[in-house]
Design a protein around this motif. Structure first.
Motif, PDB file in Angstrom:
ATOM      1  N   ARG A  87       0.840  -1.203   0.000  1.00 45.47           N
ATOM      2  CA  ARG A  87       0.000   0.000   0.000  1.00 45.47           C
ATOM      3  C   ARG A  87       0.871   1.248   0.000  1.00 45.47           C
ATOM      4  O   ARG A  87       1.773   1.393   0.830  1.00 45.47           O
ATOM      5  CB  ARG A  87      -0.930   0.024   1.208  1.00 45.47           C
TER       6      ARG A  87
ATOM      7  N   SER B 279       0.362   5.356   0.183  1.00 46.31           N
ATOM      8  CA  SER B 279      -0.628   6.395   0.453  1.00 46.31           C
ATOM      9  C   SER B 279       0.054   7.756   0.476  1.00 46.31           C
ATOM     10  O   SER B 279       1.241   7.866   0.806  1.00 46.31           O
ATOM     11  CB  SER B 279      -1.324   6.132   1.791  1.00 46.31           C
TER      12      SER B 279
ATOM     13  N   TRP C 186      -6.670  11.625   1.576  1.00 49.18           N
ATOM     14  CA  TRP C 186      -5.533  10.717   1.393  1.00 49.18           C
ATOM     15  C   TRP C 186      -5.846   9.829   0.195  1.00 49.18           C
ATOM     16  O   TRP C 186      -6.968   9.368   0.028  1.00 49.18           O
ATOM     17  CB  TRP C 186      -5.304   9.845   2.626  1.00 49.18           C
TER      18      TRP C 186
ATOM     19  N   PHE D  81      -4.999   6.274  -1.641  1.00 51.78           N
ATOM     20  CA  PHE D  81      -4.463   4.953  -1.318  1.00 51.78           C
ATOM     21  C   PHE D  81      -4.388   4.106  -2.594  1.00 51.78           C
ATOM     22  O   PHE D  81      -5.399   3.901  -3.266  1.00 51.78           O
ATOM     23  CB  PHE D  81      -5.349   4.241  -0.296  1.00 51.78           C
TER      24      PHE D  81
END
Length: 357
Positions: free
Chosen positions: A294, A296, A344, A346
């Motif tokens: 991930r 972000s 944010w 992601f």
């Protein structure tokens, strides 16, 4: 047009051709071995025509049921279907062709007795087995063609990746910005300028060296750290990053540069969509046998252009390329998502049942 029609319905045309050939062979065999009798030619032609009509529905049954069984990947079901058709199809063909003769010709035919069934079954059973064999040979032919096409597509994809990779590796805009930063730092902070030169050297050594198609996550992370340190030197207090990597994932192999792309996009579009300090986080975790990657960043998710719009940034192509490479290596065992939550962005890659040894 004819070729396209054949390619779309290969099973039907192949089985139909084999059935026609087998019925003609049986007809010629009857002409050769049956003793002469009145209207022999007409009788044999009609008899085998009715047999052909009786066999014809099995073309569709074979295509549908064998296709269904192959999707289930159960050998027992496939073998059971083959035996079922070989045993019961001759009985159906004999009864139906006899009914056609009685109904259409008003002719007197021999009654369907056990002895007649015993005489008819071996030959008709062989016809059904030939039709079954034709289906599976066609299936193998189609599978082989698909594999060749996949191999060709993979080769083209690798070449495309290599071309795009070198464009990405020697990004003039990025390189000029780094050189300008070095020039500025030489007088202001010599130690920082030296560190930036070393980071850039290590980064380009990794990206410009001929890479294997797959690299360890540890190697990828080391290069990413160099890239992020370069950006940290450039943006100073306006940029911050954090990396969290499970020790268990470091030796695992993944397609090269897939994390690089996500990191580059996070910085490239994060700086465009946020006026605050840019934060970029990278997390790589192993949960049981599933790998989670991930990336972000603060900012907003830019809407990617559609196929009809000109893509000047290359982001859509980059994401599509990433998905294609993941599909090439992991098949259906991966997923990719890109979403915005509370300012944010992601980008998440999930790879199921990844090889850990």
């Amino acid at each position: 047009m004819i070729k396209a029609l054949y390619n779309k319905h290969q099973y039907f045309f192949n089985i139909f051709a084999v059935l026609a050939l087998l019925v003609i062979t049986r007809l010629l065999d009857g002409f050769a071995w049956y003793p002469p009798y009145p209207d022999k030619t007409k009788s044999l032609l009609l008899e085998h025509l009715f047999q052909f009509i009786s066999f014809f529905p099995f073309i569709f049954l074979i295509i549908y049921t064998y296709g269904w069984a192959l999707k289930r990947r159960t050998k027992t079901v496939i073998y059971s279907l083959i035996i079922f058709y070989a045993v019961f199809a001759p009985l159906f063909v004999l009864c139906f062709s006899t009914w056609l003769e009685i109904t259409l010709l008003r002719a007197k035919t021999l009654p369907v007795t056990l002895k007649l069934i015993e005489q008819f079954t071996p030959g008709a059973g062989m016809v059904i087995l030939f039709l079954s064999a034709t289906y599976f040979l066609t299936y193998l032919k189609i599978q082989s063609a698909s594999q060749r096409e996949a191999a060709h597509n993979a080769e083209s994809l690798v070449k495309d990746v290599q071309i795009k990779m070198f464009r990405y590796q020697i990004n003039p805009h990025f390189l000029f910005n780094v050189l300008n930063s070095i020039y500025t730092l030489i007088d202001e902070n010599t130690e920082k300028a030296k560190k930036l030169v070393l980071d850039m050297s290590d980064y380009y050594r990794y990206t410009l060296t001929k890479q294997k198609e797959c690299v360890s996550i540890e190697s990828e992370i080391e290069s990413i750290i160099k890239y992020l340190e370069i950006q940290k030197t450039r943006f100073e207090e306006k940029f911050q990053y954090e990396i969290s990597v499970d020790e268990a994932v470091r030796p695992l192999l993944i397609p090269s540069f897939i994390i690089h792309l996500l990191i580059e996009n996070a910085i490239k579009y994060g700086t465009k969509t946020t006026k605050q300090k840019l934060l970029v986080n990278l997390s790589v975790k192993l949960v049981k046998k599933d790998l989670f990657i991930r990336v972000s960043n603060t900012g907003k998710l830019l809407e990617l252009p559609t196929n009809n719009e000109k893509n000047t940034e290359g982001t859509s192509n980059g994401i599509d390329n990433l998905k294609n490479r993941l599909a090439l290596y992991f098949g259906d065992n991966y997923s990719f998502s890109l979403e915005e939550v509370d300012e944010w962005v992601f980008a998440t890659i999930e790879i199921n049942n990844i090889i850990t040894q």
